[in-house]
Design a protein around this motif. Structure first.
Motif, PDB file in Angstrom:
ATOM      1  N   THR A  19       1.085  -1.018   0.027  1.00 36.34           N
ATOM      2  CA  THR A  19      -0.084  -0.082   0.150  1.00 36.34           C
ATOM      3  C   THR A  19       0.939   1.383  -0.104  1.00 36.34           C
ATOM      4  N   GLU A  20       0.511   2.121  -0.925  1.00 37.12           N
ATOM      5  CA  GLU A  20       1.189   3.424  -0.973  1.00 37.12           C
ATOM      6  C   GLU A  20       0.808   4.314   0.141  1.00 37.12           C
ATOM      7  N   SER A  21       1.836   5.348   0.342  1.00 36.07           N
ATOM      8  CA  SER A  21       1.498   6.317   1.438  1.00 36.07           C
ATOM      9  C   SER A  21       0.553   7.353   0.686  1.00 36.07           C
ATOM     10  N   ARG A  22      -0.234   7.902   1.800  1.00 34.58           N
ATOM     11  CA  ARG A  22      -1.195   8.771   1.485  1.00 34.58           C
ATOM     12  C   ARG A  22      -0.663  10.087   0.960  1.00 34.58           C
ATOM     13  N   HIS A  23       0.454  10.240   1.507  1.00 33.15           N
ATOM     14  CA  HIS A  23       1.185  11.498   1.240  1.00 33.15           C
ATOM     15  C   HIS A  23       2.130  11.655   0.001  1.00 33.15           C
ATOM     16  N   HIS A  24       1.954  12.749  -0.789  1.00 30.51           N
ATOM     17  CA  HIS A  24       2.630  12.850  -1.911  1.00 30.51           C
ATOM     18  C   HIS A  24       4.338  12.814  -1.676  1.00 30.51           C
ATOM     19  N   VAL A  25       4.827  13.490  -0.670  1.00 24.12           N
ATOM     20  CA  VAL A  25       6.163  13.415  -0.483  1.00 24.12           C
ATOM     21  C   VAL A  25       6.544  12.067  -0.268  1.00 24.12           C
ATOM     22  N   PHE A  26       5.883  10.981   0.558  1.00 25.42           N
ATOM     23  CA  PHE A  26       6.471   9.807   0.843  1.00 25.42           C
ATOM     24  C   PHE A  26       6.402   9.008  -0.325  1.00 25.42           C
ATOM     25  N   ARG A  27       5.391   9.248  -1.136  1.00 29.82           N
ATOM     26  CA  ARG A  27       5.239   8.504  -2.663  1.00 29.82           C
ATOM     27  C   ARG A  27       6.477   8.695  -3.366  1.00 29.82           C
ATOM     28  N   LYS A  28       6.916  10.044  -3.429  1.00 29.05           N
ATOM     29  CA  LYS A  28       7.898  10.432  -4.343  1.00 29.05           C
ATOM     30  C   LYS A  28       9.250   9.982  -3.528  1.00 29.05           C
ATOM     31  N   VAL A  29       9.394   9.739  -2.337  1.00 32.37           N
ATOM     32  CA  VAL A  29      10.486   9.217  -1.651  1.00 32.37           C
ATOM     33  C   VAL A  29      10.685   7.746  -2.171  1.00 32.37           C
ATOM     34  N   THR A  30       9.609   6.966  -2.330  1.00 32.75           N
ATOM     35  CA  THR A  30       9.503   5.653  -2.523  1.00 32.75           C
ATOM     36  C   THR A  30       9.780   5.582  -3.853  1.00 32.75           C
ATOM     37  N   GLU A  31       9.606   6.269  -4.867  1.00 26.30           N
ATOM     38  CA  GLU A  31      10.239   5.972  -6.194  1.00 26.30           C
ATOM     39  C   GLU A  31      11.611   6.459  -6.231  1.00 26.30           C
ATOM     40  N   ASN A  32      12.027   7.279  -5.580  1.00 27.00           N
ATOM     41  CA  ASN A  32      13.508   7.631  -5.533  1.00 27.00           C
ATOM     42  C   ASN A  32      14.163   6.454  -4.830  1.00 27.00           C
ATOM     43  N   ALA A  33      13.552   5.595  -3.864  1.00 27.10           N
ATOM     44  CA  ALA A  33      14.168   4.552  -3.110  1.00 27.10           C
ATOM     45  C   ALA A  33      14.307   3.325  -4.197  1.00 27.10           C
ATOM     46  N   HIS A  34      13.507   3.103  -5.195  1.00 26.65           N
ATOM     47  CA  HIS A  34      13.415   2.350  -5.822  1.00 26.65           C
ATOM     48  C   HIS A  34      14.549   2.722  -6.950  1.00 26.65           C
ATOM     49  N   ALA A  35      14.728   3.750  -7.579  1.00 24.86           N
ATOM     50  CA  ALA A  35      15.927   3.980  -8.223  1.00 24.86           C
ATOM     51  C   ALA A  35      16.997   3.814  -7.506  1.00 24.86           C
ATOM     52  N   ALA A  36      17.353   4.378  -6.386  1.00 27.07           N
ATOM     53  CA  ALA A  36      18.394   3.771  -5.595  1.00 27.07           C
ATOM     54  C   ALA A  36      18.619   2.462  -5.202  1.00 27.07           C
ATOM     55  N   MET A  37      17.657   1.886  -5.130  1.00 32.13           N
ATOM     56  CA  MET A  37      17.915   0.355  -4.930  1.00 32.13           C
ATOM     57  C   MET A  37      18.299  -0.423  -6.145  1.00 32.13           C
ATOM     58  N   LEU A  38      17.987  -0.031  -7.242  1.00 34.81           N
ATOM     59  CA  LEU A  38      18.471  -0.332  -8.527  1.00 34.81           C
ATOM     60  C   LEU A  38      20.070   0.384  -8.884  1.00 34.81           C
ATOM     61  N   HIS A  39      19.996   1.405  -8.615  1.00 34.00           N
ATOM     62  CA  HIS A  39      21.595   1.963  -8.757  1.00 34.00           C
ATOM     63  C   HIS A  39      22.561   1.334  -8.092  1.00 34.00           C
ATOM     64  N   PHE A  40      22.249   0.979  -6.740  1.00 34.29           N
ATOM     65  CA  PHE A  40      23.230   0.477  -5.960  1.00 34.29           C
ATOM     66  C   PHE A  40      23.408  -1.039  -6.182  1.00 34.29           C
ATOM     67  N   TYR A  41      22.517  -1.680  -6.756  1.00 32.63           N
ATOM     68  CA  TYR A  41      22.742  -3.131  -6.920  1.00 32.63           C
ATOM     69  C   TYR A  41      24.032  -3.549  -7.764  1.00 32.63           C
ATOM     70  N   SER A  42      24.444  -4.582  -6.798  1.00 33.51           N
ATOM     71  CA  SER A  42      25.804  -4.854  -7.098  1.00 33.51           C
ATOM     72  C   SER A  42      25.794  -6.516  -7.007  1.00 33.51           C
ATOM     73  N   PRO A  43      25.721  -7.412  -7.924  1.00 31.61           N
ATOM     74  CA  PRO A  43      25.710  -9.028  -7.703  1.00 31.61           C
ATOM     75  C   PRO A  43      27.106  -9.354  -7.188  1.00 31.61           C
ATOM     76  N   THR A  44      28.205  -8.785  -7.306  1.00 33.84           N
ATOM     77  CA  THR A  44      29.384  -9.036  -6.629  1.00 33.84           C
ATOM     78  C   THR A  44      29.548  -8.563  -5.258  1.00 33.84           C
ATOM     79  N   LEU A  45      29.071  -7.574  -5.017  1.00 35.30           N
ATOM     80  CA  LEU A  45      29.365  -6.982  -3.759  1.00 35.30           C
ATOM     81  C   LEU A  45      28.053  -6.511  -3.076  1.00 35.30           C
ATOM     82  N   PRO A  46      27.222  -7.638  -2.611  1.00 33.35           N
ATOM     83  CA  PRO A  46      26.040  -7.434  -2.374  1.00 33.35           C
ATOM     84  C   PRO A  46      25.864  -6.721  -0.811  1.00 33.35           C
TER      85      PRO A  46
END
Length: 299
Positions: free
Chosen positions: A218-245
């Protein structure tokens, strides 16, 4: 006489094929229906026995088909059209094109037979190789990654070490889905997040406010935290490292910890704090991606 024998053998092969297809269809039909009421109390055992019997029938029918097909003679010449040549003399309007279609089908079959012969010749010369190029040097295979299959205690050690590194961030580990960890993060009085892991690989992130119920979907009812969630998904993919988990997880947690000053930093566009304190402020550092809340920004 030989032509009659060939026709009988071909009909026998087609009959075996239909029987095999029928038995396979019966297996999938039984699997789709699942347990039935007539199975009784020991329904699972009876269902497995019934399924085993059906699979045995499939094996028997498959062996019969293989034996029948092996007995068929290999055609040495193109098929003779025989009496089908008289189809070209058909006077009915809807059957006049049948002869042309039949000739094209036989030509297509002959061409497939020819290509198969060529392929058989080439593959027989390279039966154990995936390439026609002979190379004297062997390539070293890369090490297979197994970051999705890590012992739970190893995951706990990595997350607990990160938890001890930040005083303003409290991390709690739970495992509601078998051995995969679900990490709940409380970042001071700013936000809270939940991260789903598969071994040491982060698969999903959800960020909400402190007064909201935390779950994975369930997404947050606040726009700011929905935007932070989108940024967190981008950061999760950005920091992805199969060799150095472990480094990937630590880098993501460091990035998330930087949001501790989310509501204290000024707007990067106008350099001011929020005028209307009754509204929930946006993430100022990511203001370029949000709608402006300031009068100066609107201008």
């Amino acid at each position: 006489m030989s032509q009659t024998i060939n026709v009988e053998q071909l009909n026998s092969a087609l009959t075996s094929l239909r029987t095999l297809r029928s038995s396979v269809s019966h297996v999938f039909e039984t699997l789709s229906n699942g347990l039935r009421a007539d199975h009784g109390e020991d329904g699972k055992d009876k269902f497995l026995l019934e399924l085993q019997e059906l699979l045995n029938n499939v094996n028997i029918n498959l062996r019969d088909l293989e034996q029948t097909v092996n007995g068929l003679p290999i055609p040495t010449a193109p098929f003779n059209l025989g009496n089908t040549t008289f189809l070209s003399q058909e006077t009915t309007q809807d059957r006049q094109a049948l002869y042309t279609q039949l000739v094209n089908s036989y030509k297509w079959t002959d061409k497939i037979h020819e290509y198969c012969s060529f392929a058989n010749t080439l593959l027989s010369q390279n039966s154990l190789k995936r390439s026609y190029i002979n190379s004297g040097s062997t390539k070293r295979r890369g090490k297979l990654q197994s970051n999705h299959n890590v012992a739970p205690h190893q995951v706990d050690n990595v997350i607990n070490n990160i938890d001890r590194s930040y005083g303003a961030m409290k991390i709690t580990i739970s495992r509601p889905f078998a051995s995969n960890a679900v990490v709940q993060i409380n970042l001071s009085h700013v936000l809270k997040a939940v991260v789903a892991f598969k071994g040491l690989l982060m698969e999903w992130v959800m960020v909400k406010g402190c007064g909201e119920t935390l779950d994975l979907w369930t997404e947050s009812r606040h726009h700011v935290f929905r935007k932070v969630t989108e940024n967190a998904h981008a950061a999760m993919l950005h920091f992805y490292s199969p060799t150095l988990p472990e480094l990937a997880v630590r880098s993501f947690m460091t990035w998330l910890h930087s949001y501790v000053s989310l509501f204290n930093d000024v707007c990067k566009r106008c350099g001011c704090h929020l005028h209307h304190t009754s509204m929930l402020p946006p993430a100022w550092r990511d203001f370029r991606t949000l709608e402006p809340f300031h009068d100066e920004c609107k201008q």
